[in-house]
Design an enzyme around this catalytic site. Structure first.
Site, PDB file in Angstrom:
ATOM      1  CD  GLU A 152      -2.361   1.291   2.824  1.00 29.81           C
ATOM      2  OE1 GLU A 152      -3.428   1.912   2.953  1.00 29.81           O
ATOM      3  OE2 GLU A 152      -1.783   0.727   3.775  1.00 29.81           O
ATOM      4  CB  CYS A 185      -3.905  -1.245   4.863  1.00 29.33           C
ATOM      5  SG  CYS A 185      -2.811  -1.064   6.307  1.00 29.33           S
ATOM      6  CE  LYS A 244      -7.141   1.447   3.858  1.00 25.42           C
ATOM      7  NZ  LYS A 244      -5.887   1.962   4.471  1.00 25.42           N
TER       8      LYS A 244
END
Length: 258
Positions: free
Chosen positions: A41, A147, A112
């Site tokens: 990421e 994440c 995300k």
């Protein structure tokens, strides 16, 4: 099928251009070794380098996109290029993951959904995505997560319902919560009877030591490979057909009531 997880170190003294070139060379080096390559990421700027987000933002098809497209084509691999700080056409910033096919064509972009930081950092500076993304490969279907998404099992169940068999997590996970990293990766694999390929960054950026320890987990929750604390390329062979066998042998997903 062979996958290479590139656990790159985000050195604050290295320029973004230099790191981009180095990441591309690491991808190209996987030619003939891996079918799928995964980067972490926000490796161009650092996941915790919040003050760099604004200046480091780029359009979807900006310099990182171009470098990674060329690297995927040169290596002849499917490339999950980690994520970038994307400046959307609406002017907002997004934490956006990019996936390329072996010809260098972008086949997916995932913004995300779960932003980390509570009332600061990414949660304030970036807008949230709202779409689950899967990517069909010849041998398996990828489900994309980034994440902090790892803490939200409903996202992964949604990916499985959309056909995902291999769950790819690109992260910049902090060392102080490394125990959660391993635990949650194994939990997502077990509960979804899927492979989990989770890759993080190494080193320290923005004064936050990184967990590193990228990990590959099979559908039974067994760890197939785990990296150490330093920059490393973790390559593992896995059998995509094991997902269907596992779900047939122990059909827990069929027993869901909610």
């Amino acid at each position: 099928m062979h996958a290479s997880l590139i656990q790159i170190a985000v050195n604050p003294d290295e320029s973004v251009n230099s790191r981009r070139e180095r990441a591309a060379s690491l991808v190209v080096a996987q030619r003939g070794t891996a079918d799928l390559v995964v980067l972490p990421e926000l490796w161009p700027v650092g996941a915790f380098a919040y003050t760099a987000f604004e200046d480091g933002a780029e359009p979807l098809e900006g310099p990182t996109h171009r470098a990674m497209a060329e690297a995927a084509a040169a290596a002849g691999v499917w490339l999950h290029a980690g994520s970038i700080v994307e400046r959307g056409e609406d002017g907002d910033l997004y934490n956006t993951a990019l996936v390329f096919d072996p010809r260098g064509e972008r086949v997916a972009a995932y913004r995300k959904i779960h932003r980390f930081g509570f009332d600061k950092g990414e949660a304030v500076l970036m807008s949230a995505g709202d779409t689950l993304v899967t990517v069909p490969l010849p041998e398996t279907t990828l489900g994309l997560a980034t994440c902090y998404d790892l803490r939200f099992p409903e996202l992964f169940r949604g990916l499985v319902d959309a056909g995902a068999e291999t769950l790819v997590v690109s992260a910049g996970w902090p060392e102080r919560r490394r125990g959660h990293w391993t635990l949650l990766a194994r939990a997502r694999a077990v509960e979804n009877q899927a492979y989990v390929l989770a890759v993080g960054t190494a080193g320290t950026h923005a004064d936050v030591p990184q967990a590193a320890h990228s990990i590959v987990v099979d559908p039974w929750g067994e760890v197939l490979a785990e990296a150490g604390a330093a920059e490393e390329v973790l390559t593992v062979e896995f059998d995509p057909a094991k997902v269907a066998r596992t779900r047939e042998q122990f059909p827990a997903l069929k027993d869901r009531r909610l």
